[in-house]
Design a protein around this motif. Structure first.
Motif, PDB file in Angstrom:
ATOM      1  N   SER A 137       0.843  -1.200   0.000  1.00 27.60           N
ATOM      2  CA  SER A 137       0.000   0.000   0.000  1.00 27.60           C
ATOM      3  C   SER A 137       0.874   1.244   0.000  1.00 27.60           C
ATOM      4  O   SER A 137       2.006   1.227   0.504  1.00 27.60           O
ATOM      5  CB  SER A 137      -0.905   0.008   1.237  1.00 27.60           C
ATOM      6  OG  SER A 137      -1.788  -1.093   1.216  1.00 27.60           O
ATOM      7  N   ALA A 138       0.346   2.319  -0.569  1.00 21.49           N
ATOM      8  CA  ALA A 138       1.086   3.577  -0.608  1.00 21.49           C
ATOM      9  C   ALA A 138       1.282   4.115   0.805  1.00 21.49           C
ATOM     10  O   ALA A 138       0.449   3.917   1.689  1.00 21.49           O
ATOM     11  CB  ALA A 138       0.340   4.598  -1.464  1.00 21.49           C
ATOM     12  N   PHE A 158      -4.522   8.123  -7.743  1.00 24.04           N
ATOM     13  CA  PHE A 158      -4.322   6.822  -7.111  1.00 24.04           C
ATOM     14  C   PHE A 158      -5.616   6.023  -7.084  1.00 24.04           C
ATOM     15  O   PHE A 158      -6.678   6.528  -7.447  1.00 24.04           O
ATOM     16  CB  PHE A 158      -3.776   7.006  -5.683  1.00 24.04           C
ATOM     17  CG  PHE A 158      -4.784   7.540  -4.697  1.00 24.04           C
ATOM     18  CD1 PHE A 158      -5.372   6.699  -3.756  1.00 24.04           C
ATOM     19  CD2 PHE A 158      -5.162   8.886  -4.706  1.00 24.04           C
ATOM     20  CE1 PHE A 158      -6.306   7.177  -2.854  1.00 24.04           C
ATOM     21  CE2 PHE A 158      -6.092   9.365  -3.810  1.00 24.04           C
ATOM     22  CZ  PHE A 158      -6.672   8.520  -2.874  1.00 24.04           C
ATOM     23  N   HIS A 169      -5.169   1.501  -0.633  1.00 27.43           N
ATOM     24  CA  HIS A 169      -4.341   2.688  -0.443  1.00 27.43           C
ATOM     25  C   HIS A 169      -5.079   3.634   0.501  1.00 27.43           C
ATOM     26  O   HIS A 169      -6.280   3.877   0.322  1.00 27.43           O
ATOM     27  CB  HIS A 169      -4.058   3.379  -1.778  1.00 27.43           C
ATOM     28  CG  HIS A 169      -3.189   2.588  -2.706  1.00 27.43           C
ATOM     29  ND1 HIS A 169      -2.018   1.974  -2.304  1.00 27.43           N
ATOM     30  CD2 HIS A 169      -3.315   2.287  -4.028  1.00 27.43           C
ATOM     31  CE1 HIS A 169      -1.464   1.361  -3.324  1.00 27.43           C
ATOM     32  NE2 HIS A 169      -2.235   1.525  -4.387  1.00 27.43           N
TER      33      HIS A 169
END
Length: 397
Positions: A137-138, A158, A169
């Motif tokens: 995940s970001a 995103f 995310h």
């Protein structure tokens, strides 16, 4: 292949088609789009079509718009529907809120993050790529670093739910960072709308795109784009068919600039009513229980999740025998999705959209049979027990 005009297909071809069609009709679909359609939605889709330049359609469309506002808890009229897949709304976001040469940050953590990157490049933006390992995940702190190093960045693009990897995310955290740097927060929520209780103002989201065949429980062909007042200040008119400006003025009056997806709009009224009747907090709670129950059950059976922080919409499960599992499931009338690109043959994906808790229980039971057939070491009933316990812990049962 269809026979040429004037010729009748050979009996064996017709029989093969009938057998294949009959098999398709009895499949249970656990793919992350299209999802299975609820009976209430199918009933609307089976009605006779109406013309879109009528008071009947106008009133129905205006009702759909009011229901959509309630879904997001937003009174704003800043949203439009397109007769397209979700990618159409993504392209509209690029063309409607950014100019050629604008710098944007793209979080690329899967097949659909890659789509943002390709769209930005195609339409002459200058994308900076934040490459996230597939399944991860970001990190909002990393987003902050990118924006600090690139203060001229106009937006961050995103996915809330990266469908190709099953990863989530952190949208609220990313939105907070975007607001801090005055960059538009552009979220692909195609597998998040109708699953998560999305609150655009609270999460600081500026543009949200969605598609009909996911959490909205409809066939493909309808997309939606919502935008904030802050995004409205950046609105440009570079698109033709996907022009937000052209559509917005019409749709606020209950009409569309071009021919709309009439049946899907009418069916969306029913799907939105279903979501609102349950309540989005409960909808999210149900998806959370299905996600955790499915992952815990499969881990009990010796498999493992692929995503570090799983999306509530879809569970990606890692196995070197993923394709064998998918094929065996299909023999028993269950269709799940496979991996894409570098993940092909390494994961299979189970959707929780359009799934009732009892359907999830059935899936786990059949998965146990499939794994046993394939020689996996397990005791029948282990996964079912884990799944049931998890849903009871979440007070779904």
């Amino acid at each position: 292949m269809f026979p040429r005009r004037g010729k009748i297909a050979k009996p064996e071809i017709l029989q093969a088609f009938r057998v294949k069609y009959s098999t398709m009709r009895h499949e249970r679909v656990f793919t992350p789009g299209p999802v299975e359609l609820p009976e209430r939605v199918r009933e609307v889709l089976g009605r006779q079509i109406i013309h879109h330049r009528t008071e009947e359609f106008k009133n129905a469309f205006l009702e759909v718009r009011e229901l959509f506002k309630r879904l997001l808890d937003e009174p704003s009229d800043n949203f439009v529907f397109f007769a397209s897949s979700g990618t159409g709304a993504m392209e509209s976001a690029i063309l409607s809120f950014f100019k050629e040469g604008d710098k944007v940050l793209v979080i690329n953590g899967g097949k659909f993050g890659e789509r943002w990157l390709k769209l930005a490049q195609h339409w002459g933006l200058r994308p900076i790529e934040y490459k996230v390992e597939w399944g991860k995940s970001a990190d909002s702190e990393r987003v902050r670093e990118f924006l600090r190093e690139n203060p001229e960045c106009k937006g961050v693009l995103f996915q809330v739910s990266e469908t190709s990897t099953g990863a989530y995310h952190p949208a609220p955290e990313i939105g907070k960072v975007c607001k801090e740097f005055n960059a538009l927060c552009v979220a692909d929520a195609i597998t998040a709308l109708g699953v998560y209780h999305i609150k655009p103002s609270e999460w600081n989201l500026d543009v949200i795109v969605g598609g009909s065949q996911k959490g909205f429980l409809l066939p493909p062909g309808l997309s939606v784009l919502w935008f904030s007042e802050r995004a409205k200040e950046s609105l440009v008119d570079r698109a033709f068919y996907f022009s937000v400006k052209r559509e917005l003025s019409k749709q606020k009056e209950g009409q569309t600039a071009w021919t709309p997806a009439i049946s899907l709009i009418l069916a969306m009224r029913e799907s939105l009513l279903m979501l609102l009747e349950e309540g989005m907090e409960k909808v999210e709670k149900r998806h959370r229980a299905l996600s955790e129950g499915t992952i815990r059950a499969l881990e009990t059976l010796g498999l493992r999740r692929f995503a570090e922080k799983p999306s509530l919409s879809v569970s990606a499960i890692y196995s070197e025998r993923s394709e064998d599992i998918r094929k065996e499931l299909l023999k028993l009338g269950i269709r799940v999705a496979g991996g894409q690109d570098e993940l092909k043959g390494k994961i299979f994906r189970i959707s929780h959209m359009g799934v009732e808790p009892k359907d999830g229980l059935m899936l786990i039971g059949i998965l146990e049979i499939v794994l046993k057939r394939l020689g996996f070491s397990l005791e029948l009933g282990e996964g079912v027990r884990t799944y049931s316990q998890t849903l009871m812990e979440h007070k779904i049962w």
